[in-house]
Design a protein around this motif. Sequence first.
Motif, PDB file in Angstrom:
ATOM      1  N   ILE A 243       0.886  -1.183  -0.043  1.00 47.66           N
ATOM      2  CA  ILE A 243      -0.077  -0.074  -0.031  1.00 47.66           C
ATOM      3  C   ILE A 243       0.829   1.185  -0.057  1.00 47.66           C
ATOM      4  O   ILE A 243       0.362   2.224  -0.771  1.00 47.66           O
ATOM      5  CB  ILE A 243      -0.987  -0.005   1.020  1.00 47.66           C
ATOM      6  CG1 ILE A 243      -1.833  -1.056   1.146  1.00 47.66           C
ATOM      7  CG2 ILE A 243      -1.839   1.465   1.319  1.00 47.66           C
ATOM      8  CD1 ILE A 243      -2.936  -1.348   2.266  1.00 47.66           C
ATOM      9  N   PHE A 244       1.741   1.452   0.706  1.00 43.67           N
ATOM     10  CA  PHE A 244       2.920   2.604   0.971  1.00 43.67           C
ATOM     11  C   PHE A 244       3.477   2.833  -0.512  1.00 43.67           C
ATOM     12  O   PHE A 244       4.319   3.893  -0.705  1.00 43.67           O
ATOM     13  CB  PHE A 244       3.977   2.171   2.101  1.00 43.67           C
ATOM     14  CG  PHE A 244       3.177   1.733   3.389  1.00 43.67           C
ATOM     15  CD1 PHE A 244       2.036   2.511   3.802  1.00 43.67           C
ATOM     16  CD2 PHE A 244       4.154   0.720   4.131  1.00 43.67           C
ATOM     17  CE1 PHE A 244       1.558   2.106   5.034  1.00 43.67           C
ATOM     18  CE2 PHE A 244       3.321   0.808   5.466  1.00 43.67           C
ATOM     19  CZ  PHE A 244       2.163   1.448   5.967  1.00 43.67           C
ATOM     20  N   GLU A 245       3.582   2.104  -1.337  1.00 47.40           N
ATOM     21  CA  GLU A 245       4.316   2.409  -2.691  1.00 47.40           C
ATOM     22  C   GLU A 245       3.384   3.108  -3.561  1.00 47.40           C
ATOM     23  O   GLU A 245       4.017   3.726  -4.616  1.00 47.40           O
ATOM     24  CB  GLU A 245       4.397   0.891  -3.524  1.00 47.40           C
ATOM     25  CG  GLU A 245       5.292  -0.038  -2.894  1.00 47.40           C
ATOM     26  CD  GLU A 245       5.123  -1.553  -3.249  1.00 47.40           C
ATOM     27  OE1 GLU A 245       4.361  -1.583  -4.093  1.00 47.40           O
ATOM     28  OE2 GLU A 245       5.553  -2.310  -2.464  1.00 47.40           O
ATOM     29  N   ASN A 246       2.274   3.519  -3.086  1.00 46.70           N
ATOM     30  CA  ASN A 246       1.480   4.434  -4.185  1.00 46.70           C
ATOM     31  C   ASN A 246       0.604   5.297  -3.361  1.00 46.70           C
ATOM     32  O   ASN A 246       0.123   4.875  -2.108  1.00 46.70           O
ATOM     33  CB  ASN A 246       0.460   3.700  -5.065  1.00 46.70           C
ATOM     34  CG  ASN A 246       1.319   2.820  -6.108  1.00 46.70           C
ATOM     35  OD1 ASN A 246       1.859   3.161  -7.171  1.00 46.70           O
ATOM     36  ND2 ASN A 246       1.136   1.309  -5.825  1.00 46.70           N
ATOM     37  N   ILE A 324      12.215   1.699   6.885  1.00 43.89           N
ATOM     38  CA  ILE A 324      12.358   1.257   5.282  1.00 43.89           C
ATOM     39  C   ILE A 324      10.791   1.574   4.795  1.00 43.89           C
ATOM     40  O   ILE A 324      10.629   2.068   3.767  1.00 43.89           O
ATOM     41  CB  ILE A 324      12.536  -0.039   5.173  1.00 43.89           C
ATOM     42  CG1 ILE A 324      14.044  -0.193   5.386  1.00 43.89           C
ATOM     43  CG2 ILE A 324      12.454  -0.529   3.676  1.00 43.89           C
ATOM     44  CD1 ILE A 324      15.054  -1.585   5.213  1.00 43.89           C
ATOM     45  N   ARG A 325       9.828   1.030   5.502  1.00 44.66           N
ATOM     46  CA  ARG A 325       8.183   1.266   4.950  1.00 44.66           C
ATOM     47  C   ARG A 325       7.983   2.748   5.273  1.00 44.66           C
ATOM     48  O   ARG A 325       7.206   3.378   4.526  1.00 44.66           O
ATOM     49  CB  ARG A 325       7.507   0.271   5.854  1.00 44.66           C
ATOM     50  CG  ARG A 325       7.501  -1.025   5.182  1.00 44.66           C
ATOM     51  CD  ARG A 325       7.660  -2.252   6.343  1.00 44.66           C
ATOM     52  NE  ARG A 325       7.841  -3.510   5.736  1.00 44.66           N
ATOM     53  CZ  ARG A 325       8.869  -4.000   5.582  1.00 44.66           C
ATOM     54  NH1 ARG A 325      10.096  -3.364   5.959  1.00 44.66           N
ATOM     55  NH2 ARG A 325       9.204  -5.185   4.851  1.00 44.66           N
ATOM     56  N   GLU A 326       8.786   3.576   6.195  1.00 48.80           N
ATOM     57  CA  GLU A 326       8.156   4.791   6.503  1.00 48.80           C
ATOM     58  C   GLU A 326       8.868   5.527   5.382  1.00 48.80           C
ATOM     59  O   GLU A 326       8.319   6.547   4.755  1.00 48.80           O
ATOM     60  CB  GLU A 326       8.838   5.232   7.629  1.00 48.80           C
ATOM     61  CG  GLU A 326       8.466   6.821   7.868  1.00 48.80           C
ATOM     62  CD  GLU A 326       8.988   7.308   9.424  1.00 48.80           C
ATOM     63  OE1 GLU A 326       8.547   8.327   9.727  1.00 48.80           O
ATOM     64  OE2 GLU A 326       9.606   6.456  10.287  1.00 48.80           O
ATOM     65  N   GLU A 327       9.892   5.129   4.616  1.00 45.01           N
ATOM     66  CA  GLU A 327      10.380   5.738   3.617  1.00 45.01           C
ATOM     67  C   GLU A 327       9.530   5.693   2.228  1.00 45.01           C
ATOM     68  O   GLU A 327       9.511   6.638   1.588  1.00 45.01           O
ATOM     69  CB  GLU A 327      11.800   5.149   3.295  1.00 45.01           C
ATOM     70  CG  GLU A 327      12.546   5.881   1.890  1.00 45.01           C
ATOM     71  CD  GLU A 327      12.937   7.456   2.409  1.00 45.01           C
ATOM     72  OE1 GLU A 327      13.150   8.120   1.322  1.00 45.01           O
ATOM     73  OE2 GLU A 327      13.089   7.722   3.489  1.00 45.01           O
ATOM     74  N   LEU A 328       8.987   4.486   2.120  1.00 50.41           N
ATOM     75  CA  LEU A 328       7.978   4.319   0.940  1.00 50.41           C
ATOM     76  C   LEU A 328       6.830   5.213   1.320  1.00 50.41           C
ATOM     77  O   LEU A 328       6.499   5.732   0.316  1.00 50.41           O
ATOM     78  CB  LEU A 328       7.517   2.704   1.076  1.00 50.41           C
ATOM     79  CG  LEU A 328       8.503   1.765   0.514  1.00 50.41           C
ATOM     80  CD1 LEU A 328       7.938   0.517   0.724  1.00 50.41           C
ATOM     81  CD2 LEU A 328       8.939   2.039  -0.741  1.00 50.41           C
ATOM     82  N   TYR A 329       6.315   5.124   2.550  1.00 49.69           N
ATOM     83  CA  TYR A 329       5.269   6.155   2.808  1.00 49.69           C
ATOM     84  C   TYR A 329       5.503   7.438   2.431  1.00 49.69           C
ATOM     85  O   TYR A 329       4.690   8.424   1.922  1.00 49.69           O
ATOM     86  CB  TYR A 329       4.892   5.810   4.229  1.00 49.69           C
ATOM     87  CG  TYR A 329       4.003   6.864   4.871  1.00 49.69           C
ATOM     88  CD1 TYR A 329       2.624   6.942   4.579  1.00 49.69           C
ATOM     89  CD2 TYR A 329       4.608   7.779   5.779  1.00 49.69           C
ATOM     90  CE1 TYR A 329       1.854   7.909   5.320  1.00 49.69           C
ATOM     91  CE2 TYR A 329       3.760   8.757   6.242  1.00 49.69           C
ATOM     92  CZ  TYR A 329       2.383   8.980   5.981  1.00 49.69           C
ATOM     93  OH  TYR A 329       1.713  10.061   6.742  1.00 49.69           O
ATOM     94  N   LYS A 331       7.580   8.974   0.252  1.00 50.79           N
ATOM     95  CA  LYS A 331       7.722   8.993  -1.197  1.00 50.79           C
ATOM     96  C   LYS A 331       6.164   8.926  -1.734  1.00 50.79           C
ATOM     97  O   LYS A 331       5.957   9.822  -2.552  1.00 50.79           O
ATOM     98  CB  LYS A 331       8.480   7.629  -1.718  1.00 50.79           C
ATOM     99  CG  LYS A 331      10.064   7.947  -1.602  1.00 50.79           C
ATOM    100  CD  LYS A 331      10.755   6.737  -2.147  1.00 50.79           C
ATOM    101  CE  LYS A 331      12.284   6.977  -2.066  1.00 50.79           C
ATOM    102  NZ  LYS A 331      12.801   8.186  -2.624  1.00 50.79           N
ATOM    103  N   ALA A 332       5.382   8.235  -1.278  1.00 52.17           N
ATOM    104  CA  ALA A 332       3.940   8.076  -1.734  1.00 52.17           C
ATOM    105  C   ALA A 332       3.111   9.323  -1.516  1.00 52.17           C
ATOM    106  O   ALA A 332       2.521   9.947  -2.361  1.00 52.17           O
ATOM    107  CB  ALA A 332       3.293   6.955  -1.199  1.00 52.17           C
ATOM    108  N   LYS A 333       3.347   9.912  -0.297  1.00 48.74           N
ATOM    109  CA  LYS A 333       2.962  11.107   0.431  1.00 48.74           C
ATOM    110  C   LYS A 333       3.471  12.468  -0.684  1.00 48.74           C
ATOM    111  O   LYS A 333       2.806  13.325  -0.901  1.00 48.74           O
ATOM    112  CB  LYS A 333       3.128  11.575   1.679  1.00 48.74           C
ATOM    113  CG  LYS A 333       2.791  10.556   2.770  1.00 48.74           C
ATOM    114  CD  LYS A 333       1.171  10.847   2.655  1.00 48.74           C
ATOM    115  CE  LYS A 333       0.801  12.155   3.307  1.00 48.74           C
ATOM    116  NZ  LYS A 333      -0.742  12.165   3.646  1.00 48.74           N
TER     117      LYS A 333
END
Length: 668
Positions: A243-246, A324-329, A331-333
């Motif tokens: 989900i965090f990818e977009n 790592i997942r926060e970084e994805l989050y 970028k999506a933001k």
Amino acid sequence: MGDSEAVVADSSAMMDYTSAAYNSAGSGAYSSQATGDPTASGGYPNSAGQEGQSSAMYDGNATTVENGNAFDNLGGASAAPEFVDGSAPTMSAEEERLWSILRANSLDFNAWTALIEETEKVAENNILKIRKVYDAFLAEFPLCYGYWKKYADHEARIGSMDKVVEVYERAVQGVTYSVDIWVLYCAFAIETYGDPETIRRLFERGLAYVGTDYLSFPLWDKYIEYEYMHQEWSRLAAIYTRIFENPNQQLDRYFNSFKELAGSRPLSELRTAEEAAANVSGPVSEADGQVNEGEVHPDAAEQMQKPLTAGSTEAEELEKYVAIREELYKKAKELDSKIIGFETAIRRPYFHVRPLNVAELENWHNYLDFVEREGDFNKVVKLYERCLIACANYPEYWIRYVLCMEASGSMDLANNALVRATQVFVKRQPEIHLFAARFKEQNGDIEGAQAAYHLVHSEISPGLLEAIIKHANMECRLGKLEDAFSLYEQAIAIEKGKEHSQTLPMLYAQYSRFSYLVSGNAKKAREILTGALDHVQLSKPFLEALIHFETILPQPREIDYLQSLVDKFISPNSDGSAADKEDLSSIFLEAAYGAYSSYGSNYAAPQVPTSVPQIASYGVYPTTTYPMQSFPQQSYAQPTAATTLTPAQQPPPAAAAAPQAYYGGPYY
């Protein structure tokens, strides 16, 4: 197969697919291919190609294949439909009345909903009768996901589970990019199937189409709920990571939920078996670079797969896992901040027959412009498909989609969109068929182009001036001058048989100019106009046409003859308005006594009376803008950044050049 590949995979298989469920939309019986597994390939398309909702699904006998209506297979003059065995259902008086209305106009949405309500009231457990009405309705309005759900509920109540699966399969063919229909289908699967893998495959199938939709959170919520119910913590963590990818409307909520999960479960329960074995903080990528079937940013993916430092503590490992997942989050933001304006301006993301307001239509164009400039082909396709749920009744968006796909070298997708537009969604609007004719001609399908024109002439809008002009121009381009002349002559003969035809004067004017420009025969051109005077009333548009035409003919010009006609029109006893008479007098004086060259270049186009059923401006004499019908008109410019798109297979270099405009000069 990952999300990014699901859309751009080979589409040929999908174009060949013919749904078994559409054996006969009015038959009340289907060739069932249900397997008990809604994700089994069987006779149903899987997520291998976005064209799952292609023309093939509309090949059934009762569906609208060639711009007819959904009743073509019902036979006879009776309002009552027949079942496949030839028997006729018992009809209430109200049902008969509504079927009669719909035979005359199968796009009457209110009559359809009234018929469905009446049928459900009187049918009781007659599933054949219920199938009949739903099949006919959904052939016309396949994007109404709520009615697919109602249909499936009827099959569940008095039919069979195989039939329910068939209905849902047809539904996801008809409205593939609807989050709602996938939520409903997955909810049905959860209630029906005991095998978790069967259910997960269906979720993944739906997410391949709509998982990156900004409003896809209902489907993600359902998936999260399912895995939470089974306490599959590693699967749940993997879902959050994807989900965090977009960008997603509920991205903040998901990130907070993920942090709660990470804080409540040990890291050993959050990692997948592959991650644990590889001793990395992020999901393990397969050979094709995918991460749990989702798309991640390359830098984030690299960070995810770095081995954990030897001797690090549980707390340190967990901190890195979350970071790592926060970084994805984040970028999506960042991307969310770029598209939030477009997304919040979408007030009606679902289909309805009511028109959209101008602001919302413009927002879709602006959003498409933005995504095309970004150059991600997968995102471009998915946004067009989202747009064409809400804007399905607007030819301009179908035309834009076709041109965009053509410009990016994806002719399968272009042809697929054109088929859906011309055979289902805007099949009764002449604009789309005229575009289709030119598109097919440009791509070498001359027979297809001629068929599109003949369809407009015979069924869609007989006597439409624009169609006659464009068809004649095409025959001229093909070197068939006699066929081109014949088109005009046949149209003129038909219009002469009508009383007070307002198309006839402009037909003569167009024919005369066409004849001169393609043959150079000024005498024949004048004879056409002279002959017209015996059959038409003098009007401002017709006289303007004569005046302008005279300015392009070689010397000597027949100014005296024109003046006699103008004098007759502006006389006190004529029917023209004072404003028209004054305008025409000024135009004639400028043409007769001014510089012919300057007059020709500054010529103001005559206006056809508003009762003439034309649809658009066309690049032929006298470049008139005719009153439009109820649907909006779109210029056929190429997409802003089409050549920057990057499909799975790049088009050859020649395809990158901007193709010739479809609506170029007057005749070529």
